[in-house]
Design a protein around this motif. Structure first.
Motif, PDB file in Angstrom:
ATOM      1  N   ILE A 161     -33.222 -58.500  28.018  1.00 47.83           N
ATOM      2  CA  ILE A 161     -32.240 -59.422  27.820  1.00 47.83           C
ATOM      3  C   ILE A 161     -32.485 -59.797  26.260  1.00 47.83           C
ATOM      4  N   ALA A 162     -31.305 -59.947  25.477  1.00 42.71           N
ATOM      5  CA  ALA A 162     -31.598 -60.050  24.058  1.00 42.71           C
ATOM      6  C   ALA A 162     -31.038 -61.832  24.056  1.00 42.71           C
ATOM      7  N   THR A 163     -31.956 -62.802  23.503  1.00 43.63           N
ATOM      8  CA  THR A 163     -31.305 -63.910  23.243  1.00 43.63           C
ATOM      9  C   THR A 163     -31.158 -64.287  21.772  1.00 43.63           C
ATOM     10  N   LEU A 164     -30.139 -64.509  21.251  1.00 42.85           N
ATOM     11  CA  LEU A 164     -29.924 -64.639  19.713  1.00 42.85           C
ATOM     12  C   LEU A 164     -29.374 -66.105  19.400  1.00 42.85           C
ATOM     13  N   ASP A 165     -29.328 -66.814  20.456  1.00 44.97           N
ATOM     14  CA  ASP A 165     -28.583 -68.287  20.166  1.00 44.97           C
ATOM     15  C   ASP A 165     -29.334 -69.596  19.610  1.00 44.97           C
ATOM     16  N   TRP A 166     -30.822 -69.128  19.283  1.00 46.66           N
ATOM     17  CA  TRP A 166     -31.639 -70.208  18.978  1.00 46.66           C
ATOM     18  C   TRP A 166     -31.689 -70.664  17.577  1.00 46.66           C
ATOM     19  N   SER A 167     -30.884 -71.615  17.323  1.00 46.56           N
ATOM     20  CA  SER A 167     -30.980 -72.466  16.266  1.00 46.56           C
ATOM     21  C   SER A 167     -32.033 -73.724  16.191  1.00 46.56           C
ATOM     22  N   PHE A 168     -32.200 -74.086  17.487  1.00 48.15           N
ATOM     23  CA  PHE A 168     -33.363 -74.875  17.592  1.00 48.15           C
ATOM     24  C   PHE A 168     -33.487 -76.451  16.565  1.00 48.15           C
ATOM     25  N   SER A 169     -32.816 -76.754  16.582  1.00 50.77           N
ATOM     26  CA  SER A 169     -32.715 -78.316  16.099  1.00 50.77           C
ATOM     27  C   SER A 169     -33.851 -79.246  16.312  1.00 50.77           C
ATOM     28  N   MET A 170     -34.586 -79.580  15.258  1.00 54.35           N
ATOM     29  CA  MET A 170     -35.718 -80.357  15.349  1.00 54.35           C
ATOM     30  C   MET A 170     -35.469 -81.769  15.571  1.00 54.35           C
ATOM     31  N   GLY A 171     -34.221 -82.282  15.168  1.00 54.52           N
ATOM     32  CA  GLY A 171     -33.892 -83.633  15.060  1.00 54.52           C
ATOM     33  C   GLY A 171     -33.552 -84.091  16.621  1.00 54.52           C
ATOM     34  N   ARG A 172     -34.635 -84.614  17.442  1.00 52.44           N
ATOM     35  CA  ARG A 172     -34.330 -85.299  18.462  1.00 52.44           C
ATOM     36  C   ARG A 172     -34.284 -86.895  18.510  1.00 52.44           C
ATOM     37  N   TRP A 245     -23.695 -58.456  14.319  1.00 50.32           N
ATOM     38  CA  TRP A 245     -23.142 -57.659  15.542  1.00 50.32           C
ATOM     39  C   TRP A 245     -23.658 -56.216  15.419  1.00 50.32           C
ATOM     40  N   GLU A 246     -23.687 -55.547  14.294  1.00 47.61           N
ATOM     41  CA  GLU A 246     -24.286 -54.395  13.911  1.00 47.61           C
ATOM     42  C   GLU A 246     -25.700 -54.244  14.629  1.00 47.61           C
ATOM     43  N   ASP A 247     -26.251 -55.444  14.243  1.00 48.16           N
ATOM     44  CA  ASP A 247     -27.789 -55.198  14.827  1.00 48.16           C
ATOM     45  C   ASP A 247     -27.973 -55.428  16.393  1.00 48.16           C
ATOM     46  N   VAL A 248     -27.008 -56.207  16.869  1.00 49.99           N
ATOM     47  CA  VAL A 248     -26.779 -56.255  18.341  1.00 49.99           C
ATOM     48  C   VAL A 248     -26.497 -54.691  18.910  1.00 49.99           C
ATOM     49  N   ALA A 249     -25.749 -53.949  18.302  1.00 47.68           N
ATOM     50  CA  ALA A 249     -25.372 -52.854  18.817  1.00 47.68           C
ATOM     51  C   ALA A 249     -26.676 -51.862  18.759  1.00 47.68           C
ATOM     52  N   TRP A 250     -27.281 -52.037  17.632  1.00 46.22           N
ATOM     53  CA  TRP A 250     -28.635 -51.210  17.477  1.00 46.22           C
ATOM     54  C   TRP A 250     -29.751 -51.382  18.598  1.00 46.22           C
ATOM     55  N   ASP A 272     -14.398 -64.822  22.020  1.00 42.85           N
ATOM     56  CA  ASP A 272     -14.489 -63.614  21.057  1.00 42.85           C
ATOM     57  C   ASP A 272     -15.602 -63.156  20.871  1.00 42.85           C
ATOM     58  N   ASP A 273     -16.655 -63.910  21.004  1.00 42.33           N
ATOM     59  CA  ASP A 273     -18.018 -63.212  21.047  1.00 42.33           C
ATOM     60  C   ASP A 273     -18.162 -62.545  22.332  1.00 42.33           C
ATOM     61  N   ALA A 274     -17.667 -62.937  23.451  1.00 46.72           N
ATOM     62  CA  ALA A 274     -17.748 -62.193  24.621  1.00 46.72           C
ATOM     63  C   ALA A 274     -17.401 -60.708  24.312  1.00 46.72           C
ATOM     64  N   LYS A 275     -16.098 -60.744  23.785  1.00 42.64           N
ATOM     65  CA  LYS A 275     -15.529 -59.390  23.468  1.00 42.64           C
ATOM     66  C   LYS A 275     -16.191 -58.726  22.695  1.00 42.64           C
ATOM     67  N   ARG A 276     -16.761 -59.112  21.600  1.00 41.37           N
ATOM     68  CA  ARG A 276     -17.531 -58.404  20.581  1.00 41.37           C
ATOM     69  C   ARG A 276     -18.801 -57.858  21.532  1.00 41.37           C
ATOM     70  N   ALA A 277     -19.248 -58.568  22.273  1.00 40.65           N
ATOM     71  CA  ALA A 277     -20.494 -58.242  23.108  1.00 40.65           C
ATOM     72  C   ALA A 277     -20.249 -56.900  24.074  1.00 40.65           C
ATOM     73  N   VAL A 278     -19.140 -56.942  24.661  1.00 33.19           N
ATOM     74  CA  VAL A 278     -18.681 -55.836  25.227  1.00 33.19           C
ATOM     75  C   VAL A 278     -18.651 -54.571  24.441  1.00 33.19           C
ATOM     76  N   ASP A 279     -17.855 -54.738  23.242  1.00 30.56           N
ATOM     77  CA  ASP A 279     -17.875 -53.686  22.153  1.00 30.56           C
ATOM     78  C   ASP A 279     -19.068 -53.033  21.826  1.00 30.56           C
ATOM     79  N   ALA A 280     -20.137 -54.008  21.705  1.00 27.30           N
ATOM     80  CA  ALA A 280     -21.462 -53.531  21.410  1.00 27.30           C
ATOM     81  C   ALA A 280     -22.038 -52.921  22.550  1.00 27.30           C
ATOM     82  N   GLY A 281     -21.380 -52.701  23.684  1.00 30.38           N
ATOM     83  CA  GLY A 281     -21.949 -51.915  24.575  1.00 30.38           C
ATOM     84  C   GLY A 281     -23.076 -52.767  25.655  1.00 30.38           C
ATOM     85  N   VAL A 282     -22.911 -53.980  25.830  1.00 34.75           N
ATOM     86  CA  VAL A 282     -23.792 -54.736  26.695  1.00 34.75           C
ATOM     87  C   VAL A 282     -23.396 -54.415  28.141  1.00 34.75           C
ATOM     88  N   ALA A 283     -24.452 -54.430  29.023  1.00 36.59           N
ATOM     89  CA  ALA A 283     -23.934 -54.407  30.524  1.00 36.59           C
ATOM     90  C   ALA A 283     -23.721 -55.538  31.342  1.00 36.59           C
TER      91      ALA A 283
END
Length: 402
Positions: A161-172, A245-250, A272-283
């Motif tokens: 599982i690749a998690t790439l969405d972590w921007s993690f704002s510290m301002g709570r 996205w090239e890194d995701v495919a790699w 659009d991200d979902a479609k690019r994920a499919v193009d990158a070959g995710v299961a």
């Protein structure tokens, strides 16, 4: 002589909400604060849960099915219920941490997601017999990432599982909980006032003979060097350039060359991200906003799910992660296009409340709620769930990136 637990209570709980209440009573304030934290003003974490309450169900009054199947196939594996364990970082809420969660997943016939920021090694977790998917952030250079994939593969991980969405704002708005870099004598003295008022939690660790482990053993270098602390791992992530996205495919290609087992992308909220994920070959992909710990203002994942499922659901397994607290939430997600859901905070509260048995309890609560909803809808199988079984108010969905 065996010492009796002076705080023993009825360990069973009837809802995830009760598990959360028990976790709050048991855990030191900084530990509990880390579990409930969301970024900035907490809008996204609140919407993840509130959105489910906006959806209704359309039950039948007769014609119910006496036998119902709750199992499904997801990411090439049969599971006994459509609820998977989402990977979460250092699980210091209980001495056994991720090992207890993995045993519960194995006992209840579902998939265990293990974070590479976990406090227990991938070898220990796979040894429980749980079908384990290893999770990785985009941290370190490519050679380091390949080494970590190879280790997970050697240990017996059945997917990545690749998690790439972590921007993690510290301002709570309510402030971030204080988490020490490591637990040593000085830390124990400093945190003693907060821990002393939670004797049951302290008692569990005293029985185990170990202190809470805040290191990340799955990030240890292959030469046998020391594992980094959680904050050391966090620093590595902050100093790694974000992926393309090239890194995701790699990344997908590297994993596929090792094992051929599923590669899942977690954190998708846009079509659009979902479609690019499919193009990158995710299961598979997980419609997720990191439980509200990422970019605040992101809509609830259940609002984003229908458009993504419609766009790519016939090509890859679509999962949903975020705000699931009840079996009816699971049913709503499946009806709107998810193959299964992933839970995070819910099982951590069960773990804090009663260890492995508490995690099993959470899964059983969700199973019971799923079965009740499927029964009421007049269905015999969770795979029969369709959008028409859910009442979706006008303006509910968010089709981002279309």
């Amino acid at each position: 002589m065996k010492i009796a637990n002076p705080w023993k209570q009825n360990p069973w709980f009837e809802s995830v909400a009760v598990a959360q209440q028990r976790a709050r009573k048991r855990l030191p304030a900084p530990v509990y604060g880390a579990l409930i934290a969301g970024s900035e003003r907490g809008w996204t974490i609140a919407d993840n849960q509130a959105a489910f309450a906006e959806l209704g169900l359309a039950p039948h009054v007769a014609g119910h099915q006496a036998q119902r199947s709750l199992g499904t196939a997801v990411l090439g594996h049969d599971v006994s219920l459509p609820v998977l364990i989402s990977p979460t970082g250092v699980q210091a809420v209980h001495p056994e941490g991720e090992v207890a969660v993995a045993r519960a997943a194995a006992a209840r016939g579902t998939i265990m997601g293990l974070s590479n920021f976990a406090s227990r090694s991938v070898e220990d977790v796979v040894a429980t017999g749980a079908t384990t998917f290893f999770q990785m952030y985009w941290t370190g250079d490519r050679d380091v990432m390949v080494q970590r994939m190879e280790r997970a593969h050697r240990a017996g991980a059945k997917g990545l599982i690749a998690t790439l969405d972590w921007s993690f704002s510290m301002g709570r708005d309510w402030g971030s909980p204080e988490i020490p870099e490591k637990v040593d004598l000085a830390t124990m003295v400093r945190f003693a006032p907060k821990v002393a008022v939670k004797p049951r939690w302290l008692y569990e660790f005293a029985k185990s003979g170990a202190l809470p482990d805040l290191t990340a053993p799955n990030l240890a270098p292959p030469d046998g060097g020391a594992a980094p602390t959680f904050f050391g791992a966090y620093y590595e992530w902050m100093t790694t350039p974000p992926p393309s996205w090239e890194d995701v495919a790699w990344m997908r290609d590297q994993w596929h060359q090792l094992t051929g087992s599923p590669f899942v992308l977690k954190g998708v909220c846009r079509v659009d991200d979902a479609k690019r994920a499919v193009d990158a070959g995710v299961a598979g992909l997980s419609v997720s906003n990191h439980g509200g710990n990422n970019l605040d203002g992101t809509p609830a994942t259940i609002r984003c799910l229908p458009a993504i499922a419609e766009a790519v659901g016939s090509q890859v397994d679509v999962l949903l992660d975020g705000g699931v607290r009840r079996g009816s939430d699971v049913v709503k997600a499946l009806a709107l296009g998810a193959k299964a859901v992933m839970i995070g905070r819910a099982y951590l509260w069960g773990l804090a409340a009663n260890g492995q048995a508490g995690v099993e309890n959470v899964l059983d609560v969700l199973r019971g709620g799923i079965d009740s909803a499927v029964l009421g809808l007049g269905l015999s199988d969770v795979r029969e769930l369709r959008p028409e079984h859910v009442l979706v108010p006008e303006g509910f969905t968010r089709a981002l990136g279309t």
